[in-house]
Design a protein around this motif. Structure first.
Motif, PDB file in Angstrom:
ATOM      1  N   LEU A 183       0.839  -1.197   0.000  1.00  0.00           N
ATOM      2  CA  LEU A 183       0.000   0.000   0.000  1.00  0.00           C
ATOM      3  C   LEU A 183       0.876   1.249   0.000  1.00  0.00           C
ATOM      4  CD1 LEU A 183      -3.071   0.331   0.138  1.00  0.00           C
ATOM      5  CD2 LEU A 183      -2.817   0.810   2.565  1.00  0.00           C
ATOM      6  N   HIS A 184       1.906   1.240   0.855  1.00  0.00           N
ATOM      7  CA  HIS A 184       2.781   2.401   0.980  1.00  0.00           C
ATOM      8  C   HIS A 184       3.514   2.652  -0.340  1.00  0.00           C
ATOM      9  CE1 HIS A 184       5.517   4.795   3.924  1.00  0.00           C
ATOM     10  NE2 HIS A 184       5.016   5.536   2.970  1.00  0.00           N
ATOM     11  N   ASN A 185       4.027   1.584  -0.934  1.00  0.00           N
ATOM     12  CA  ASN A 185       4.737   1.730  -2.215  1.00  0.00           C
ATOM     13  C   ASN A 185       3.809   2.270  -3.289  1.00  0.00           C
ATOM     14  OD1 ASN A 185       7.099   0.879  -1.176  1.00  0.00           O
ATOM     15  ND2 ASN A 185       6.888  -1.256  -1.852  1.00  0.00           N
ATOM     16  N   HIS A 186       2.573   1.788  -3.261  1.00  0.00           N
ATOM     17  CA  HIS A 186       1.606   2.253  -4.242  1.00  0.00           C
ATOM     18  C   HIS A 186       1.319   3.752  -4.063  1.00  0.00           C
ATOM     19  CE1 HIS A 186      -1.915   2.524  -6.715  1.00  0.00           C
ATOM     20  NE2 HIS A 186      -2.655   2.856  -5.671  1.00  0.00           N
ATOM     21  N   TYR A 187       1.116   4.156  -2.818  1.00  0.00           N
ATOM     22  CA  TYR A 187       0.873   5.572  -2.535  1.00  0.00           C
ATOM     23  C   TYR A 187       2.074   6.415  -2.961  1.00  0.00           C
ATOM     24  CZ  TYR A 187      -3.206   4.479   0.367  1.00  0.00           C
ATOM     25  OH  TYR A 187      -4.424   4.062   0.826  1.00  0.00           O
ATOM     26  N   LEU A 188       3.281   5.927  -2.625  1.00  0.00           N
ATOM     27  CA  LEU A 188       4.501   6.668  -2.952  1.00  0.00           C
ATOM     28  C   LEU A 188       4.605   6.896  -4.450  1.00  0.00           C
ATOM     29  CD1 LEU A 188       7.412   5.323  -0.720  1.00  0.00           C
ATOM     30  CD2 LEU A 188       6.543   7.663  -0.884  1.00  0.00           C
ATOM     31  N   SER A 189       4.353   5.851  -5.224  1.00  0.00           N
ATOM     32  CA  SER A 189       4.548   5.987  -6.662  1.00  0.00           C
ATOM     33  C   SER A 189       3.403   6.762  -7.306  1.00  0.00           C
ATOM     34  CB  SER A 189       4.685   4.612  -7.308  1.00  0.00           C
ATOM     35  OG  SER A 189       3.496   3.900  -7.103  1.00  0.00           O
ATOM     36  N   SER A 190       2.209   6.735  -6.697  1.00  0.00           N
ATOM     37  CA  SER A 190       1.103   7.413  -7.375  1.00  0.00           C
ATOM     38  C   SER A 190       0.966   8.888  -6.981  1.00  0.00           C
ATOM     39  CB  SER A 190      -0.199   6.665  -7.184  1.00  0.00           C
ATOM     40  OG  SER A 190      -0.418   6.405  -5.832  1.00  0.00           O
ATOM     41  N   PHE A 191       1.225   9.239  -5.709  1.00  0.00           N
ATOM     42  CA  PHE A 191       1.094  10.671  -5.377  1.00  0.00           C
ATOM     43  C   PHE A 191       2.010  11.118  -4.241  1.00  0.00           C
ATOM     44  CE2 PHE A 191      -2.045   8.412  -2.866  1.00  0.00           C
ATOM     45  CZ  PHE A 191      -1.915   8.979  -1.616  1.00  0.00           C
ATOM     46  N   LEU A 192       2.248  10.196  -3.272  1.00  0.00           N
ATOM     47  CA  LEU A 192       2.967  10.597  -2.066  1.00  0.00           C
ATOM     48  C   LEU A 192       4.383  11.063  -2.397  1.00  0.00           C
ATOM     49  CD1 LEU A 192       1.718  10.589   0.707  1.00  0.00           C
ATOM     50  CD2 LEU A 192       2.824   8.413   1.176  1.00  0.00           C
ATOM     51  N   GLY A 193       4.990  10.485  -3.461  1.00  0.00           N
ATOM     52  CA  GLY A 193       6.373  10.796  -3.824  1.00  0.00           C
ATOM     53  C   GLY A 193       6.576  12.250  -4.204  1.00  0.00           C
ATOM     54  N   SER A 194       5.512  12.900  -4.683  1.00  0.00           N
ATOM     55  CA  SER A 194       5.676  14.282  -5.099  1.00  0.00           C
ATOM     56  C   SER A 194       5.404  15.270  -3.962  1.00  0.00           C
ATOM     57  CB  SER A 194       4.752  14.579  -6.278  1.00  0.00           C
ATOM     58  OG  SER A 194       3.462  14.128  -5.980  1.00  0.00           O
ATOM     59  N   PHE A 195       5.125  14.756  -2.738  1.00  0.00           N
ATOM     60  CA  PHE A 195       4.904  15.632  -1.579  1.00  0.00           C
ATOM     61  C   PHE A 195       6.250  16.010  -0.975  1.00  0.00           C
ATOM     62  CE2 PHE A 195       0.417  14.152  -0.119  1.00  0.00           C
ATOM     63  CZ  PHE A 195      -0.075  14.554  -1.336  1.00  0.00           C
ATOM     64  N   PRO A 196       6.306  17.127  -0.233  1.00  0.00           N
ATOM     65  CA  PRO A 196       7.521  17.421   0.542  1.00  0.00           C
ATOM     66  C   PRO A 196       7.796  16.260   1.511  1.00  0.00           C
ATOM     67  CG  PRO A 196       5.958  19.244   0.684  1.00  0.00           C
ATOM     68  CD  PRO A 196       5.298  18.183  -0.096  1.00  0.00           C
ATOM     69  N   ILE A 197       9.063  16.030   1.789  1.00  0.00           N
ATOM     70  CA  ILE A 197       9.456  14.827   2.527  1.00  0.00           C
ATOM     71  C   ILE A 197       8.803  14.747   3.911  1.00  0.00           C
ATOM     72  CG2 ILE A 197      11.572  15.525   3.778  1.00  0.00           C
ATOM     73  CD1 ILE A 197      11.821  12.709   1.379  1.00  0.00           C
ATOM     74  N   GLN A 198       8.595  15.924   4.576  1.00  0.00           N
ATOM     75  CA  GLN A 198       8.020  15.872   5.937  1.00  0.00           C
ATOM     76  C   GLN A 198       6.521  15.574   5.923  1.00  0.00           C
ATOM     77  OE1 GLN A 198       9.229  18.514   4.460  1.00  0.00           O
ATOM     78  NE2 GLN A 198       8.243  20.434   5.028  1.00  0.00           N
ATOM     79  N   LEU A 199       5.941  15.571   4.739  1.00  0.00           N
ATOM     80  CA  LEU A 199       4.508  15.260   4.658  1.00  0.00           C
ATOM     81  C   LEU A 199       4.254  13.850   4.115  1.00  0.00           C
ATOM     82  CD1 LEU A 199       3.028  18.594   3.296  1.00  0.00           C
ATOM     83  CD2 LEU A 199       3.087  17.782   5.636  1.00  0.00           C
ATOM     84  N   GLN A 200       5.331  13.088   3.985  1.00  0.00           N
ATOM     85  CA  GLN A 200       5.170  11.781   3.368  1.00  0.00           C
ATOM     86  C   GLN A 200       4.803  10.669   4.354  1.00  0.00           C
ATOM     87  OE1 GLN A 200       8.336  10.613   0.816  1.00  0.00           O
ATOM     88  NE2 GLN A 200       7.928  12.228  -0.673  1.00  0.00           N
ATOM     89  N   ASN A 201       4.857  10.971   5.654  1.00  0.00           N
ATOM     90  CA  ASN A 201       4.556   9.932   6.636  1.00  0.00           C
ATOM     91  C   ASN A 201       3.096   9.492   6.570  1.00  0.00           C
ATOM     92  OD1 ASN A 201       6.989   9.565   7.802  1.00  0.00           O
ATOM     93  ND2 ASN A 201       6.700  11.129   9.367  1.00  0.00           N
ATOM     94  N   LEU A 202       2.869   8.203   6.840  1.00  0.00           N
ATOM     95  CA  LEU A 202       1.490   7.718   6.936  1.00  0.00           C
ATOM     96  C   LEU A 202       1.089   7.537   8.395  1.00  0.00           C
ATOM     97  CD1 LEU A 202       1.184   5.047   4.124  1.00  0.00           C
ATOM     98  CD2 LEU A 202       0.241   7.337   4.170  1.00  0.00           C
ATOM     99  N   ASN A 203       2.057   7.725   9.302  1.00  0.00           N
ATOM    100  CA  ASN A 203       1.749   7.493  10.719  1.00  0.00           C
ATOM    101  C   ASN A 203       2.112   8.700  11.568  1.00  0.00           C
ATOM    102  OD1 ASN A 203       4.439   7.239  10.358  1.00  0.00           O
ATOM    103  ND2 ASN A 203       4.659   5.284  11.442  1.00  0.00           N
TER     104      ASN A 203
END
Lengths: 243, 242
Positions: B149-169
């Motif tokens: 799930l995390h990898n999917h989110y990262l590749s679809s949208f999370l990767g383009s967020f600033p690094i401090q906003l990439q956490n899921l927890n």
């Protein structure tokens, strides 16, 4: 989706559970004991009665290898008494469930925590004046599968329908007393009734809880401030302290 | 036979090693051990189906044991099938019907648990106490699920967020991002009697909007209450969900 079902058993699952209830059969053919996973079955020797789980009794009945003895509470006279209890003597609550067949003794036993469908509440020597937890399913299944073994199946069917309507009205009525929490008793309720009423009752309780949640939090904070000395004492303890 | 194999694959440990040990150590009175397992499995299944929160995995090897029993029974059936005598044939039908009933119970139990893990995988992985509730297989499943799930989110949208906003927890600002099951949801429970012995009922501390109170629930009585108020009683075996 691994299991796309809401919490609680579906009616089909309740019926599955009901098929684990023990009933008494009168075999017409011999059948040796079978080593089932859930324990060996009693060898069948006509005309001796034997207790069997309902699913197995139904299998034998369908092949005309046995007759099922209806439980005493399924007789028209018993159902009439119970219906009178439900409508005239206590029109508010459900009639009480059968007393637990295994009283708690000093020595702990596996029967202490046993509960339906593993209680012998529908065998030929079950008490006649109480509806067991699986009354509706068991009644319907027996009417369907072996109406020739029942006394006056037509009357039994009518009485079961009457009971069901009276009790459904009580189930609906019980939502009037529901709050957003606490413990509300539904003593004597049946499995199918729980299954049917669950979504509505849970919806009402959860809705009320959410509506009252800010009030509840405020009350808790207030109580904590007042009882700061004890810290987290319950209402009862506080009252005792003031006496 | 195909559908049983996926259940059996869920169990990596040798079921029979545990099986013998359990039977030697626990005194089950006069109750047949298979019957005791049936009652335990049925209760575990109803409990699991009755609440939105994942319940602790039975640590006494119940599931491993019953899958072993089912497997053994299927082997018996296979050896009996060669015999075409009509009398044994009927016994075979009965035995197979029972096997199917067990298989349904086990499968529905495991699937109910997987559905809950799917829903809140991160939540059950978030603390060691919550992880304790899962079997080894379930922990592995949940970890893999979360990874995908995390990898999917990262590749679809999370990767383009600033690094401090990439956490899921993230738990910044006192609000946790990790969603869990509704612990206050209403459930139907039956009292089984207090563990202290005697005929006493279970005393439940019921919380409500306007007042809290202690209510005694008699043996065999069905009540509606908040899950958080009765959870400890269910886990102690003083109550069961219905």
């Amino acid at each position: 989706m691994a299991l796309p079902l809401p919490p609680g058993l579906t009616p089909a699952e309740v019926a599955f559970l009901c098929e684990m209830e023990m009933v008494t059969v009168v075999p017409r053919q011999r059948l040796e004991s079978l080593a089932l996973i859930g324990g060996p079955t009693q060898p069948l020797r006509p005309p001796h009665r034997a207790p069997l789980p309902l699913w197995l009794a139904l299998l034998l009945k369908r092949q005309r290898r046995a007759n099922i003895l209806p439980p005493p509470w399924l007789l028209p006279s018993s159902l009439e008494r119970i219906l009178k209890q439900e409508t005239e003597i206590d029109p508010q609550g459900f009639s009480s469930p059968p007393p637990h067949p295994y009283p708690i003794r000093a020595v702990p036993s596996h029967t202490d925590t046993i509960s339906p469908p593993f209680l012998p509440s529908s065998t030929a020597d079950a008490p006649p004046d109480y509806l067991p937890y699986h009354w509706l399913e068991l009644g319907e299944i027996l009417l369907e599968a072996c109406s020739d073994d029942l006394q006056e199946p037509g009357r039994v069917r009518t009485l079961l329908r009457d009971l069901r309507e009276v009790r459904m009205a009580k189930m609906r009525g019980s939502t009037k007393d529901l709050q957003g929490g606490g413990v509300s008793s539904l003593n004597g309720v049946g499995a199918m009734e729980v299954s049917e009423g669950r979504a509505f009752i849970v919806g009402v309780m959860d809705g009320l809880r959410k509506l009252g949640s800010s009030r509840e939090t405020a009350r808790r904070e207030r109580e904590e401030d007042e009882g700061a000395g004890g810290g987290g004492v319950s209402d009862e303890d506080e009252e005792m302290g003031f006496e | 036979m195909d559908d049983i194999s996926d259940i059996l694959n869920d169990v990596s440990r040798d079921p029979f090693a545990e099986y013998d040990a359990t039977y030697a150590s626990i005194d089950r009175g006069r109750l047949h051990s298979g019957q005791a397992d049936l009652q335990a499995l049925t209760r575990a299944w109803i409990n699991e189906r009755g609440t939105t929160e994942l319940l602790p995995w039975p640590r006494d090897g119940l599931i491993e044991r019953v899958t072993g029993l089912v497997k053994l029974q299927i082997e018996t059936v296979e050896t009996m099938t060669g015999d075409m005598d009509p009398k044994t044939n009927f016994s075979l039908i009965i035995i197979q019907t029972e096997v199917e009933r067990w298989k349904f119970l086990i499968r529905s139990y495991l699937r109910a648990r997987i559905a809950k893990i799917d829903k809140h995988a991160l939540y059950y992985l978030s603390t060691p106490t919550l992880q304790e509730r899962m079997s080894e297989m379930e922990v592995a499943y949940a970890t893999r699920h979360q990874q995908l799930l995390h990898n999917h989110y990262l590749s679809s949208f999370l990767g383009s967020f600033p690094i401090q906003l990439q956490n899921l927890n993230d738990t910044a600002g006192g609000i946790s991002m990790i969603g869990g099951p509704d612990e206050e949801g209403a459930v139907f429970v039956r009292g089984l009697g207090a563990r202290g012995g005697g005929d006493e009922g279970v005393v439940v501390h019921g919380r409500s909007t306007d007042a809290d109170g202690e209510v005694e629930v008699a043996r065999g009585e069905v009540v509606v209450a908040r899950w958080a108020d009765v959870r400890e009683h269910v886990e102690r075996g003083e109550m069961e969900l219905v």
